[in-house]
Design an enzyme around this catalytic site. Sequence first.
Site: not given
Ligand code: IDP
Ligand code: MG
Length: 148
Positions: A9, A49, A112, A115, A126
């Site tokens: 990212k 997304y 974070n 992805h 994807e």
């Molecule tokens: P993942 O990336 O671990 O699969 P997902 O639930 O698919 O997690 O969420 C996609 C991305 O959305 C996460 O990697 C993070 O960057 C963001 N995200 C998920 N939950 C939150 C939140 O509660 N606050 C802010 N960003 C979030």
């Molecule tokens: Mg995800």
Amino acid sequence: MERTFVMIKPDAVQRGLVGEIIGRFERRGIKIAAMKFMQVSDELAGEHYEALKDKPFYKDLVSYIISGPVVAMVLEGSDVIKIARNTMGITNPADAAPGTIRADLALEIGRNVVHGSDSVESAAKEIELWFGKDAFAWQRDVDTWIFE
Ligand code: IDP
Ligand code: MG
């Protein structure tokens, strides 16, 4: 052999962590099937997304993903969807296990650093969305020392 989609990212690119992150996957034995350095469009971020569009953080998430270049990759290996996600650690770096990418290199859920596809279905979708037919098969000479 399974394939997954992984993206480094914009925060990780800005912070100079590209080599560190790719190195962790490479050192595990995971094979690179495709890779590109690119700017994500609003449209691609929206498609990628789509499943999260009703979440309260969706707008911020799209802004984050289009805020600078990313490295998009197709990775290959036995059980690689699960293994890549385990290498990354769980979504919130604050809860991720030490030794994982998110625990070692990040602090907050909205920054974070990586992805990874979460299922066979999302990986296929994807890979098609980001690469079309550009991920190709190649023979890696050390494969017999990594795959039984
Ligand atoms: P993942 O990336 O671990 O699969 P997902 O639930 O698919 O997690 O969420 C996609 C991305 O959305 C996460 O990697 C993070 O960057 C963001 N995200 C998920 N939950 C939150 C939140 O509660 N606050 C802010 N960003 C979030
Ligand atoms: Mg995800």
